[in-house]
Design an enzyme around this catalytic site. Structure first.
Site, PDB file in Angstrom:
ATOM      1  N   CYS A  46       0.824  -1.210   0.000  1.00 34.52           N
ATOM      2  CA  CYS A  46       0.000   0.000   0.000  1.00 34.52           C
ATOM      3  C   CYS A  46       0.859   1.261   0.000  1.00 34.52           C
ATOM      4  O   CYS A  46       0.499   2.263  -0.613  1.00 34.52           O
ATOM      5  CB  CYS A  46      -0.952  -0.015   1.191  1.00 34.52           C
ATOM      6  SG  CYS A  46      -2.153  -1.372   1.091  1.00 34.52           S
ATOM      7  N   THR A  47       1.994   1.205   0.671  1.00 30.91           N
ATOM      8  CA  THR A  47       2.917   2.340   0.653  1.00 30.91           C
ATOM      9  C   THR A  47       3.478   2.543  -0.747  1.00 30.91           C
ATOM     10  O   THR A  47       3.522   3.673  -1.254  1.00 30.91           O
ATOM     11  CB  THR A  47       4.056   2.128   1.671  1.00 30.91           C
ATOM     12  OG1 THR A  47       3.474   2.029   2.978  1.00 30.91           O
ATOM     13  CG2 THR A  47       5.052   3.265   1.632  1.00 30.91           C
TER      14      THR A  47
END
Length: 155
Positions: A46-47
């Site tokens: 997600c980062t």
């Protein structure tokens, strides 16, 4: 949950952002909006995906696209994620996953042989009239923004 298709009306929503403001899809009518759903802030995939959107934000904006990220995380976690990664687009909290469900981004997942309900990494592009112009489900975190740019005819 049923998935959205091109031409469907995009479900409206009002969600709290990482800066504690309320963001409504209806307020963005007249603009193209990239709504992407991700499972959890500050996780590796997600980062990577969020930073790819951050790094492409200026070119997406100059092409007429706003970007909204939606996850089930609470506002405090989103605020920390936004600050840690210098994310300048709205990250929206959908703790009861009602918006994810409406967009078909919540459903059965399999991980290490276990089946469970969860957020399905997805991206829906909403046109200025509020209709779905692109819907992608089960996208990969790495390389997704580059593929999205190609699919939108930006590269």
């Amino acid at each position: 949950m049923p998935r959205l298709s091109v031409g469907d009306a995009a479900p409206d929503f009002n969600l709290t952002s990482s800066d504690s403001s309320t963001v409504s899809l209806a307020d963005l009518r007249g603009r193209s909006v990239i709504v992407y759903f991700y499972p959890a802030a500050a996780t590796p995939g997600c980062t990577k995906e969020a930073c790819d959107f951050r790094d492409n934000l200026n070119s997406l904006a100059s092409a007429g696209y706003a970007v909204l990220g939606i996850s089930p995380d609470n506002v405090d976690k989103l605020a920390k994620f936004a600050a840690d990664e210098a994310l300048t687009f709205p990250l929206l909290s959908d703790p009861d996953h009602a918006v994810a469900e409406a967009y078909g981004a919540w459903g059965e997942k399999k991980n290490y042989g276990k089946v469970y309900e969860g957020l399905i990494r997805s991206t829906v592009v909403v046109d200025p009239e509020g209709k779905v112009s692109l819907a992608q489900y089960n996208v990969k975190a790495t390389g997704h923004v580059a593929k999205l740019r190609r699919d939108l005819g930006l590269d």
